[in-house]
Motif scaffolding. Structure first.
Motif, PDB file in Angstrom:
ATOM      1  N   LEU A  12      -8.518   1.561  10.633  1.00  0.00           N
ATOM      2  CA  LEU A  12      -7.944   1.444   9.296  1.00  0.00           C
ATOM      3  C   LEU A  12      -6.707   2.318   9.130  1.00  0.00           C
ATOM      4  N   LYS A  13      -6.697   3.466   9.792  1.00  0.00           N
ATOM      5  CA  LYS A  13      -5.519   4.335   9.734  1.00  0.00           C
ATOM      6  C   LYS A  13      -4.310   3.615  10.332  1.00  0.00           C
ATOM      7  N   TYR A  15      -4.036   0.316  10.859  1.00  0.00           N
ATOM      8  CA  TYR A  15      -3.822  -0.898  10.053  1.00  0.00           C
ATOM      9  C   TYR A  15      -3.047  -0.594   8.778  1.00  0.00           C
ATOM     10  N   ASN A  16      -3.402   0.469   8.106  1.00  0.00           N
ATOM     11  CA  ASN A  16      -2.761   0.814   6.840  1.00  0.00           C
ATOM     12  C   ASN A  16      -1.344   1.363   7.005  1.00  0.00           C
ATOM     13  N   SER A  17      -0.940   1.646   8.241  1.00  0.00           N
ATOM     14  CA  SER A  17       0.422   2.126   8.475  1.00  0.00           C
ATOM     15  C   SER A  17       1.428   0.974   8.475  1.00  0.00           C
ATOM     16  N   ASN A  38     -12.992  -1.192   2.983  1.00  0.00           N
ATOM     17  CA  ASN A  38     -11.580  -1.479   2.789  1.00  0.00           C
ATOM     18  C   ASN A  38     -11.383  -2.331   1.543  1.00  0.00           C
ATOM     19  N   HIS A  40      -8.679  -4.056   1.069  1.00  0.00           N
ATOM     20  CA  HIS A  40      -7.788  -5.147   1.450  1.00  0.00           C
ATOM     21  C   HIS A  40      -8.578  -6.398   1.813  1.00  0.00           C
TER      22      HIS A  40
END
Length: 70
Positions: A12-13, A15-17, A38, A40
């Protein structure tokens, strides 16, 4: 923290970047895990394929209808 939580948090880190609309996975367990943690949109790859097939079929139906009117 479990190994699964570490993998999820790291994924997730990363992905969220990125700017994203949807997180796509082919793993039902991953989908469930990401959806739980999440906010999203999380989809299975089969859902994406089905949505696109439906879109293509609808588009073709409209074009066929237009041809029939001419």
């Amino acid at each position: 923290m479990s190994d699964r939580d570490k993998v999820k948090d790291n994924t997730l880190k990363v992905y969220n970047s990125y700017e994203h609309d949807v997180l796509v996975t082919s793993c039902p367990l991953c989908k469930k895990t990401f959806r739980r943690r999440n906010t999203h949109n999380v989809k299975d790859i089969a859902e994406i394929v089905a949505e696109n097939i439906k879109f293509i079929l609808q588009k073709n139906e409209i074009e066929i209808f237009k041809m029939e009117l001419v």
